[in-house]
Write an enzyme that holds these catalytic residues in place. Structure first.
Site, short mmCIF file in Angstrom:
data_model
loop_
_atom_site.label_atom_id
_atom_site.label_comp_id
_atom_site.label_asym_id
_atom_site.label_seq_id
_atom_site.Cartn_x
_atom_site.Cartn_y
_atom_site.Cartn_z
N GLY A 84 -4.76 0.86 4.30
CA GLY A 84 -3.66 0.56 5.22
C GLY A 84 -4.09 -0.25 6.42
N GLU B 237 9.23 16.52 15.15
CA GLU B 237 9.69 16.36 13.77
C GLU B 237 8.91 17.30 12.86
OE1 GLU B 237 10.98 12.66 11.00
OE2 GLU B 237 8.93 12.57 11.77
N GLY C 25 -4.49 5.46 4.32
CA GLY C 25 -4.09 4.68 5.48
C GLY C 25 -5.26 4.14 6.28
N PRO C 26 -6.23 4.98 6.64
CA PRO C 26 -7.35 4.48 7.44
C PRO C 26 -8.20 3.42 6.75
CG PRO C 26 -7.18 6.87 7.60
CD PRO C 26 -6.24 6.45 6.51
N GLY D 208 -4.73 3.48 -1.98
CA GLY D 208 -5.76 3.89 -1.04
C GLY D 208 -5.18 4.68 0.10
N GLU E 131 9.56 1.69 10.86
CA GLU E 131 10.61 2.70 10.68
C GLU E 131 9.89 4.04 10.70
OE1 GLU E 131 12.54 5.53 9.61
OE2 GLU E 131 12.48 4.80 7.55
N CYS F 154 13.55 11.30 7.16
CA CYS F 154 13.41 10.94 8.56
C CYS F 154 14.73 11.01 9.32
CB CYS F 154 12.82 9.54 8.69
SG CYS F 154 13.72 8.27 7.77
N LYS G 172 0.88 -1.17 0.00
CA LYS G 172 0.00 0.00 0.00
C LYS G 172 0.92 1.22 0.00
CE LYS G 172 -1.63 3.03 2.15
NZ LYS G 172 -1.57 4.53 1.90
#
Length: 475
Positions: A210, A382, A206-207, A204, A248, A282, A173
């Protein structure tokens, strides 16, 4: 640029294009707001179909000899190489990475990591004898991979390549913000001869897609790269079926400059590693820790160095910082810059508002804050944009304390007069990887974090082991 760049904009399930889902999602060029393409908004039904295909393909793929699986990864790598320029331009269009960076890093890294993991296959300890036991390493099964938008091809290949070498099958995904290169990879893999069902792509959110992937009982492992909040949710959802989870997540990496360091090098390399990919990395060194006595001198050098970071159209070969990946990300970064000003940090470069000469697009001004306190928001959270915080310290113990005083522990750096002194400080940093005096990135070294920066490791032997189970056979 439009969808005619040649990348697949449908799902890829069981070796073929597939549609389906609750409508579609626009893929927007952040440089000008134009719509590049649309991908289907997949959900539970599409995930079900992809997982079924992956489970069926696992039976035969897991039995393919390791050497042949590694050879397949190398053929896919050759396919990436053949479409190098097209893929680089796709990444530039969908998430704003400057074209020169897209060519060298966005495409160069997945080629290096896939070559590295394939080379490990021959000498890897697939089995060993311990007393009267034969200990074997076997593929974990069906892998659900969920990847972000900042390195849209590299983050996929960093999961898919070792999973394939291990003998796993994959349902991916990709980020809905930058999904086009994932579709291109599906085409490349099919052209390389990868059997149907071994690698599947479902687009698609995440909610929807995912969470359906992370919760699916037919998925044996979830490998996720993204934010701490989303990673926490993946872990919660995956717990329902006690599947393996590798995360990660984010970072707030500190670059400690010691009093005997080469300041010119520390400033140049340090700023570059903060502004890399527009700060949307990141591992970016977003906190620069300097001796209080050198603070003003270092800030002066940073201001001069920052002037060389041109901002603008990411297709321009001379541009070093393009737009943020989306208008939403632009708004997020702007909010943090405003927060830094409100909390009393000294604005040395940049600040709120659009860069000079730019009226449209998701651009922000590269920003450097001086005199930052460790408790300020910009020193703790972040930001994921080209924003550097300079923090003064009194001695090495305080520097290490400041470096370790966040919820994160992904990366970091030390600049010192000697390698030995740098290593000594690096060992005290609670983080997954530390560069000493600008040490180069190693695609075979383990990559991952401490604390809320995640669990598990990617790349090289350590990354391959994430996709393997260990079995003892007593003889």
């Amino acid at each position: 640029m439009s969808a005619s760049i040649g990348t697949l904009t449908d799902h890829w399930i069981d070796g073929a294009r597939a549609t389906g889902g609750n409508g579609s999602i626009e893929v927007v060029n952040p440089a000008d707001g134009s719509v590049l393409a649309e991908v289907p908004r997949g959900g539970a039904a599409e995930i079900d179909a992809a997982v079924l295909a992956a489970r069926q393909a696992f039976v035969s793929w897991s039995r393919v000899p390791v050497a042949d699986r590694a050879a397949m990864v190398l053929r896919i790598r050759e396919g990436i190489k053949a479409r190098h320029e097209e893929l680089a331009r796709s990444i530039t269009a969908e998430m704003g990475s400057p074209i020169t960076f897209a060519r060298s890093v966005q495409i160069g890294m997945p080629m290096a990591t896939s070559k590295g993991v394939a080379a490990l296959a021959e000498d890897f300890a697939w089995s060993e004898e311990i007393g009267n036991s034969l200990v074997v390493r076997e593929p974990v099964g069906v892998v659900g991979a969920i990847t972000p938008w900042n390195y849209p091809l590299h983050q996929v290949v960093a999961k898919v390549a070792p999973a394939l070498v291990a003998g796993c099958t994959v349902v991916l995904k990709p980020s809905e913000i930058a999904p086009l290169t994932a579709g291109a990879l599906a085409e490349i893999a099919a052209d390389a001869g990868l059997p149907a069902g071994v690698f599947n792509v479902v687009h698609g959110t995440g909610p929807e897609a995912g969470e359906a992937l992370a919760a699916h009982p037919g998925v044996d492992m979830v490998s996720f790269t993204g934010s701490v909040g989303a990673g926490r949710r993946v872990q919660e959802v995956a717990a329902g079926t006690i599947k393996r989870v590798a995360l990660e997540l984010g970072g707030k990496s500190a670059n400690i400059v010691l009093d005997d360091a080469d300041l010119t090098k520390a400033v140049k390399v340090g700023l570059g590693n903060c502004f890399i990919n527009g700060g949307q990395t990141c591992t970016a060194w977003t906190r620069l820790l300097v001796p209080a006595s050198l603070h003003d001198s270092v800030v002066e050098q940073l201001v001069a160095a920052a002037a060389k970071y041109t901002v603008g159209d990411p297709t321009d070969e001379s541009v070093r910082i393009g737009p943020m990946s989306s208008a939403m990300q632009q708004e997020r970064v702007e909010g943090y810059i405003a927060r830094g000003v409100e909390e009393g940090a000294e604005l040395a470069v940049g600040g709120p508002g659009m860069p000079d000469g730019l009226a449209d697009g998701a651009y922000v001004r590269p920003t450097i804050f001086a005199g930052v306190r460790p408790d300020m928001t910009i020193a703790q959270e972040e930001i994921f944009g080209p924003v550097l915080s300079v923090l003064p310290y009194s001695d090495v113990d305080e520097a290490v304390s400041i470096a370790n005083n966040t919820i994160y522990g992904l990366a970091g750096a030390v600049f010192a007069g000697s390698q030995e002194r740098g290593i000594e400080v690096a060992r005290r940093m609670r983080t997954g990887q530390v560069d000493v005096n600008g040490g180069a990135f190693n695609p075979l070294a383990p990559f991952g974090g401490y604390k809320q920066s995640g669990t598990g490791r990617e790349l090289g032997r350590y990354g391959l082991e994430e996709f393997l189970e260990v079995k003892s056979i007593q003889l």
